[in-house]
Scaffold this motif. Structure first.
Motif, PDB file in Angstrom:
ATOM      1  N   VAL B  34      -8.396  62.468 -32.389  1.00 25.82           N
ATOM      2  CA  VAL B  34      -8.839  62.333 -33.788  1.00 25.82           C
ATOM      3  C   VAL B  34      -8.812  63.702 -34.447  1.00 25.82           C
ATOM      4  CG1 VAL B  34     -10.325  60.309 -33.442  1.00 25.82           C
ATOM      5  CG2 VAL B  34     -11.276  62.598 -33.172  1.00 25.82           C
ATOM      6  N   LEU B  35      -8.724  63.711 -35.761  1.00 27.67           N
ATOM      7  CA  LEU B  35      -8.598  64.955 -36.513  1.00 27.67           C
ATOM      8  C   LEU B  35      -9.753  65.920 -36.225  1.00 27.67           C
ATOM      9  CD1 LEU B  35      -7.471  65.380 -40.085  1.00 27.67           C
ATOM     10  CD2 LEU B  35      -9.763  66.148 -39.582  1.00 27.67           C
ATOM     11  N   GLU B  36     -10.976  65.376 -36.157  1.00 31.47           N
ATOM     12  CA  GLU B  36     -12.145  66.233 -35.957  1.00 31.47           C
ATOM     13  C   GLU B  36     -12.063  66.973 -34.614  1.00 31.47           C
ATOM     14  OE1 GLU B  36     -12.136  63.155 -37.026  1.00 31.47           O
ATOM     15  OE2 GLU B  36     -13.269  63.073 -38.892  1.00 31.47           O
ATOM     16  N   GLU B  37     -11.605  66.266 -33.576  1.00 34.23           N
ATOM     17  CA  GLU B  37     -11.469  66.905 -32.256  1.00 34.23           C
ATOM     18  C   GLU B  37     -10.320  67.902 -32.264  1.00 34.23           C
ATOM     19  OE1 GLU B  37     -13.515  66.826 -29.924  1.00 34.23           O
ATOM     20  OE2 GLU B  37     -14.746  65.178 -30.680  1.00 34.23           O
ATOM     21  N   ILE B  39      -9.373  69.821 -34.712  1.00 32.26           N
ATOM     22  CA  ILE B  39      -9.835  71.071 -35.312  1.00 32.26           C
ATOM     23  C   ILE B  39     -10.819  71.781 -34.393  1.00 32.26           C
ATOM     24  CG2 ILE B  39     -11.121  72.055 -37.251  1.00 32.26           C
ATOM     25  CD1 ILE B  39      -9.865  69.953 -39.017  1.00 32.26           C
ATOM     26  N   ALA B  40     -11.704  71.001 -33.760  1.00 32.05           N
ATOM     27  CA  ALA B  40     -12.683  71.612 -32.853  1.00 32.05           C
ATOM     28  C   ALA B  40     -11.982  72.293 -31.677  1.00 32.05           C
ATOM     29  CB  ALA B  40     -13.667  70.553 -32.356  1.00 32.05           C
ATOM     30  N   ASN B  43     -10.401  75.473 -32.844  1.00 30.80           N
ATOM     31  CA  ASN B  43     -11.429  76.511 -32.995  1.00 30.80           C
ATOM     32  C   ASN B  43     -11.775  77.129 -31.650  1.00 30.80           C
ATOM     33  OD1 ASN B  43     -11.677  76.100 -35.711  1.00 30.80           O
ATOM     34  ND2 ASN B  43     -13.574  74.925 -35.597  1.00 30.80           N
ATOM     35  N   LEU B  46      -9.068  79.404 -30.519  1.00 31.61           N
ATOM     36  CA  LEU B  46      -9.083  80.670 -31.259  1.00 31.61           C
ATOM     37  C   LEU B  46     -10.226  81.568 -30.815  1.00 31.61           C
ATOM     38  CD1 LEU B  46      -8.165  79.440 -34.844  1.00 31.61           C
ATOM     39  CD2 LEU B  46      -6.842  81.001 -33.415  1.00 31.61           C
ATOM     40  N   TYR B 136     -21.875  77.526 -27.787  1.00 32.81           N
ATOM     41  CA  TYR B 136     -21.442  76.365 -28.589  1.00 32.81           C
ATOM     42  C   TYR B 136     -20.406  75.534 -27.828  1.00 32.81           C
ATOM     43  CZ  TYR B 136     -19.687  73.426 -32.288  1.00 32.81           C
ATOM     44  OH  TYR B 136     -19.319  72.323 -33.017  1.00 32.81           O
ATOM     45  N   ARG B 140     -20.896  71.529 -26.749  1.00 32.26           N
ATOM     46  CA  ARG B 140     -19.907  70.563 -27.179  1.00 32.26           C
ATOM     47  C   ARG B 140     -19.245  69.857 -25.994  1.00 32.26           C
ATOM     48  NH1 ARG B 140     -15.653  69.179 -29.616  1.00 32.26           N
ATOM     49  NH2 ARG B 140     -16.036  68.370 -31.702  1.00 32.26           N
ATOM     50  N   ASP B 143     -21.654  67.560 -24.142  1.00 29.35           N
ATOM     51  CA  ASP B 143     -21.863  66.355 -24.946  1.00 29.35           C
ATOM     52  C   ASP B 143     -20.723  65.353 -24.766  1.00 29.35           C
ATOM     53  OD1 ASP B 143     -24.029  65.904 -26.622  1.00 29.35           O
ATOM     54  OD2 ASP B 143     -22.654  65.723 -28.332  1.00 29.35           O
TER      55      ASP B 143
END
Lengths: 96, 253
Positions: B34-37, B39-40, B43, B46, B136, B140, B143
């Protein structure tokens, strides 16, 4: 039965700095509130945009209907005296 | 072992871990479920590459041969890399990637926390900065491991398979060799073995919540951080990661 293949939609509100109110920045999908906050952190605060995040499931937002536009907003249009623009502000008061 | 040489080796280990894992995680960019994952994960990648710049930058300074972080990242061959075998393992499915991330994070955070109060000022500064990101990452990944482990029958089976597959790589981070001994002696880094307790506690709590079982077998894969026995995967990562600098030496933006 709820659709289990799609996560619910959440609306995201971010406060850019202390003392400013939260602003709507967009929406995203997440399975629950906690993960929605995490996803918001990753999607919307990558460039140091925020100090606080609110999320609310989109279905909990009650919205005005576009078709009620006339009765809701037009009566206010002709009432310019409601704007505080008729006062002379002394120069010493500065920008308000 | 000469302390400076040990320090260089130690910094390569820290930097190569984040470099190789960062590259692995970046392979998800544009492919996550999914898009949210997506980007996460980008991140996270990076963050890890950012940490790599600090570790390998300092490694180059300590070595004193004029090599930059980029030189160390792009112009060494597989046998010169000092990353844990865990981080070079393939992504597999999304669950396997998250399991690898969790196991790494559960070691990485306590390691950085100890380095941040260690006796080497520059290392302590880098570790303190990286620890915030690692905390963080760990929140994540823990979770997601819990969510997928305690999820559907299919996701549970995939997460258990991922844990079984990756567990043999989790002895290596806690094994000490002469580099570790020199760092412990100098008060720079903790004895790796002493961090096993905190790691096992975290893993136990997360796997319990995820309804997953930590394998009991003791078989261990090692040889990454010493560089003597990397898996075949590392070479493949490097061909992709280093291709541009090898084909066009010195190419820059």
């Amino acid at each position: 039965m709820t659709d289990r293949t799609e996560w619910p939609l959440w609306e995201v509100f971010i406060r850019g700095q202390h003392g400013i109110s939260h602003r709507h920045v967009g929406s995203l999908h997440a399975p629950d509130a906690e993960k929605a906050v995490r996803n918001a952190r990753d999607v919307y605060t990558r460039r140091n945009e925020g100090v606080s995040i609110w999320v609310v499931e989109a279905r909990h937002i009650a919205a005005s209907s576009p078709s009620d536009k006339g009765p809701l907003y037009e009566p206010a249009r002709s009432k310019v005296y409601r704007h505080p623009t008729f006062f002379d502000i002394p120069d010493e008061a500065g920008h308000m | 072992m000469d302390e400076n040489a040990a320090l260089f080796e130690f910094l390569l280990r820290m930097g190569d871990n984040t470099l190789i894992l960062g590259h692995r995680v970046s392979e998800w960019c544009g492919h996550a479920p999914v898009l949210e994952e997506d980007i996460a994960l980008a991140n996270t990648a990076l963050d890890l590459i950012g940490q790599t710049q600090m570790w390998l930058g300092l490694a180059g300074e300590i070595e004193g041969q004029g090599r930059s972080a980029d030189d160390l990242a792009f112009l060494r061959d597989a046998w010169d890399f000092r990353n844990l075998l865990l981080v070079e393992q393939p992504n597999g499915d999304f669950g396997q990637t998250m399991m690898r991330q969790f196991l790494f994070d559960a070691w990485h955070l306590p390691m950085l926390t100890m380095l941040a109060v260690g006796g080497h000022e520059r290392i302590a500064e880098i570790a303190a900065k990286a620890a915030k990101e690692a905390a963080y990452h760990l929140d994540r990944s823990a979770d997601l491991v819990i969510g997928l482990g305690d999820g559907t029958e299919e996701s549970h089976a995939r997460m258990q398979a991922a844990l079984d597959l990756l567990w043999p790589y989790m002895a290596e981070p806690f094994e000490a060799d002469e580099v570790d001994a020199a760092m412990t002696e100098a008060g720079v880094a903790p004895d790796p073995g002493t961090m096993r307790g905190a790691f096992m506690e975290k893993v136990g709590a997360v796997m319990d919540a995820a309804t997953l079982t930590v394998p009991e077998r003791r078989f261990a894969q090692t040889g990454g951080k010493s560089g003597v026995r990397h898996s075949e995967h590392l070479g493949h990562i490097l061909t992709q990661m280093q291709w541009l600098q090898r084909a066009y030496p010195g190419a820059a933006w």
